[in-house]
Design an enzyme around this catalytic site. Structure first.
Site, PDB file in Angstrom:
ATOM      1  N   SER A 191       0.832  -1.194   0.000  1.00 17.67           N
ATOM      2  CA  SER A 191       0.000   0.000   0.000  1.00 17.67           C
ATOM      3  C   SER A 191       0.867   1.245   0.000  1.00 17.67           C
ATOM      4  O   SER A 191       2.075   1.185   0.256  1.00 17.67           O
ATOM      5  CB  SER A 191      -0.914   0.012   1.237  1.00 17.67           C
ATOM      6  OG  SER A 191      -0.189   0.383   2.393  1.00 17.67           O
ATOM      7  N   LYS A 192       0.239   2.385  -0.259  1.00 14.99           N
ATOM      8  CA  LYS A 192       0.968   3.649  -0.287  1.00 14.99           C
ATOM      9  C   LYS A 192       1.596   3.963   1.067  1.00 14.99           C
ATOM     10  O   LYS A 192       2.560   4.723   1.147  1.00 14.99           O
ATOM     11  CB  LYS A 192       0.034   4.788  -0.706  1.00 14.99           C
ATOM     12  CG  LYS A 192      -0.440   4.698  -2.140  1.00 14.99           C
ATOM     13  CD  LYS A 192      -1.339   5.852  -2.509  1.00 14.99           C
ATOM     14  CE  LYS A 192      -0.568   7.145  -2.655  1.00 14.99           C
ATOM     15  NZ  LYS A 192      -1.400   8.219  -3.252  1.00 14.99           N
ATOM     16  N   ARG A 193       1.051   3.371   2.129  1.00 12.80           N
ATOM     17  CA  ARG A 193       1.569   3.651   3.476  1.00 12.80           C
ATOM     18  C   ARG A 193       2.828   2.862   3.796  1.00 12.80           C
ATOM     19  O   ARG A 193       3.524   3.171   4.753  1.00 12.80           O
ATOM     20  CB  ARG A 193       0.483   3.367   4.520  1.00 12.80           C
ATOM     21  CG  ARG A 193      -0.688   4.345   4.450  1.00 12.80           C
ATOM     22  CD  ARG A 193      -1.735   4.021   5.483  1.00 12.80           C
ATOM     23  NE  ARG A 193      -2.380   2.747   5.232  1.00 12.80           N
ATOM     24  CZ  ARG A 193      -3.390   2.578   4.381  1.00 12.80           C
ATOM     25  NH1 ARG A 193      -3.860   3.606   3.715  1.00 12.80           N
ATOM     26  NH2 ARG A 193      -3.924   1.383   4.206  1.00 12.80           N
TER      27      ARG A 193
END
Length: 492
Positions: free
Chosen positions: A259-261
């Site tokens: 994920s982007k996180r």
């Protein structure tokens, strides 16, 4: 395969730093366009004013330039289907939404959020699909007028056909979705703003996209979009339904979707660490595709020559940072020395350099560069590997000092100093023989003998080839550093 020239698109939203999953999608579209001699359309999906920013837009452009991507239509280059930013195409979406309403392909839905939630919960309790139940599909004019009189806001929903939708995914093969699993969906918000579900297919239709290559997470929206394309064809807006290929998930730690996180998802991380664009693209292309069974290392030109969407694997691909680093290291070795020295330049200046700018010695850098090139994993490694050349004193790494200065280091350093002073400083081999001889006098093999010398001169136990480093540093500075180490040992 579609008839006629290939037209693919890449359409990111400018929301924060680009991530490697997004880059992988861009890469496959770009490589497919270049492989087929087709057209790559780059457009910006910036209809979400709350999340989109001009800074992110500029960062997208900068990132793609750094990666070496070029595009045939889009920002900075223009094209026959301009504008290429959705925020500048609102009149187009409004006009086509009106045509969909007039043609009976869409309708206004007055259901409130509370009503929708209650009906969905009831459907779940009854074991039925919980999508929109079609409540407003068949409103009479009088019912609609009554809702309007109440002041109820209305969204616009697309009317899905009451039949199964089947398509052949270029990656996954034949996919069939039955109507009970794809309900009527919103295309215009109550405030009049168009949704992704409308603007994305409209842009693809007007820009004559032939192949939609995108992430697997969007697979569930494809039947809806196919139905919309068919409606647009009926209205004379679209010419065809594009072919779809849904790229496999990129998995991160714990076998979860990256994920982007996740820190390792950020493209900026790889730029800051000094990955080469060629190395990063080589690795990302392996996330769902392979050059051949026995080859992982190749150039971007070879990737373009070989790439075909038909060869993409449907299985999830795991992001392996160690493998990414290893491939990047191989690409660093593939550079000619001049290109390598130029690529390292940013890490030889502030804020990375830990020496005074006036102490930088370009001749020394160019002399050591070929030896450094064989040792780096990422370009940012260069700073710590060459700082001993440009600092007045080496880095004081106490852990390295404690590890190397065992036994009787003073005796060894004293002997090594004498032999180095008498050595031929135009030959790294001569310097090696001097330290080897010093070690033999103290019953030490070369590895043990050179460790105190390395730490005295460079400050660290690990670094570039020692004797080539001494040759570049020179007799005077080398002996002065050994003297300083001896003084430190004496004072301890």
């Amino acid at each position: 395969m579609a008839n006629g020239p290939v037209r693919v698109r890449f359409c990111p939203s400018p929301t924060g730093n680009p991530h490697v999953g997004l880059v992988r999608t861009a890469l496959f579209n770009w490589a497919y366009a270049r492989h087929t001699g087709g057209t790559l359309v780059f457009r910006i999906e910036d209809t979400d004013a709350a999340r989109d920013s001009e800074e992110s837009y500029r960062q997208l452009l900068d990132s793609f330039h750094w990666l070496g991507f070029d595009w045939d239509e889009g920002p900075e280059v223009g094209g026959p289907h301009a504008p290429y930013r959705q925020s500048q195409r609102m009149d187009i979406y409004k006009d086509i939404a009106a045509k969909l309403l007039d043609g009976g392909h869409a309708y206004r839905c007055y259901c409130t959020t509370e009503e929708l939630d209650a009906r969905r919960e009831a459907a779940r309790a009854a074991g039925k699909p919980s999508g929109y139940d079609g409540q407003c599909r068949v409103l009479t004019a009088e019912q609609a007028a009554a809702y309007e009189a109440e002041g109820r806001p209305a969204i616009v929903r697309f009317r899905m056909p009451d039949e199964a939708i089947t398509f052949t995914d270029l990656v996954r093969g034949e996919v069939t979705v039955t109507p009970e699993n794809v309900s009527d969906y919103g295309i215009i918000r109550a405030n009049g703003a168009p949704l992704y579900t409308l603007v994305n297919p409209i842009d693809d239709a007007l820009m004559e996209i032939t192949h939609v290559l995108r992430g697997e997470d969007l697979l569930s929206s494809t039947p809806r979009q196919i139905a919309l394309y068919r409606a647009l064809i009926e209205l004379g807006v679209a010419k065809r339904v594009p072919e779809f290929g849904h790229l496999p998930y990129v998995m991160g730690e714990g076998n979860k979707k990256l994920s982007k996180r996740d820190p390792q998802a950020s493209l900026n991380l790889y730029r800051e660490r000094g990955f080469l664009p060629e190395g990063l693209l080589n690795y990302l292309s392996l996330l769902g595709w392979s050059f051949s069974a026995d080859r992982d290392l190749f150039t971007v030109a070879e990737l373009i020559e070989k790439f075909d969407i038909a060869d993409v694997n449907a299985n999830p691909a795991r992001f392996d940072l160690k493998k990414a680093e290893a491939i990047n290291a191989d690409h660093i070795r593939m550079l000619d020395v001049k290109a390598f020295t130029e690529a390292c330049e940013p890490w030889l200046r502030a804020p990375h350099a830990n020496w005074d700018p006036e102490d930088f010695d370009r001749a020394a850098w160019e002399a050591i560069a070929p030896h450094a090139q064989t040792r780096l994993t990422v370009l940012s490694d260069i700073t710590a590997n060459v700082d001993f050349l440009f600092r007045k004193e080496p880095v004081e790494d106490e852990a390295s000092w404690a590890k190397a200065m065992k036994g009787d280091p003073a005796a060894l350093l004293t002997t090594a100093r004498a032999k180095l002073e008498a050595a031929d400083w135009s030959s790294a081999e001569s310097l090696k023989e001097a330290v080897l001889a010093a070690g033999e006098e103290h019953g030490l093999k070369l590895g043990k003998a050179q460790a105190p010398v390395r730490v005295a001169v460079t400050g660290r136990t690990v670094g570039l080839p020692l004797f080539e480093s001494l040759e570049v540093l020179g007799r005077e500075r080398t002996l002065a550093r050994i003297d300083a180490a001896l003084a430190k040992l004496a004072a301890a």
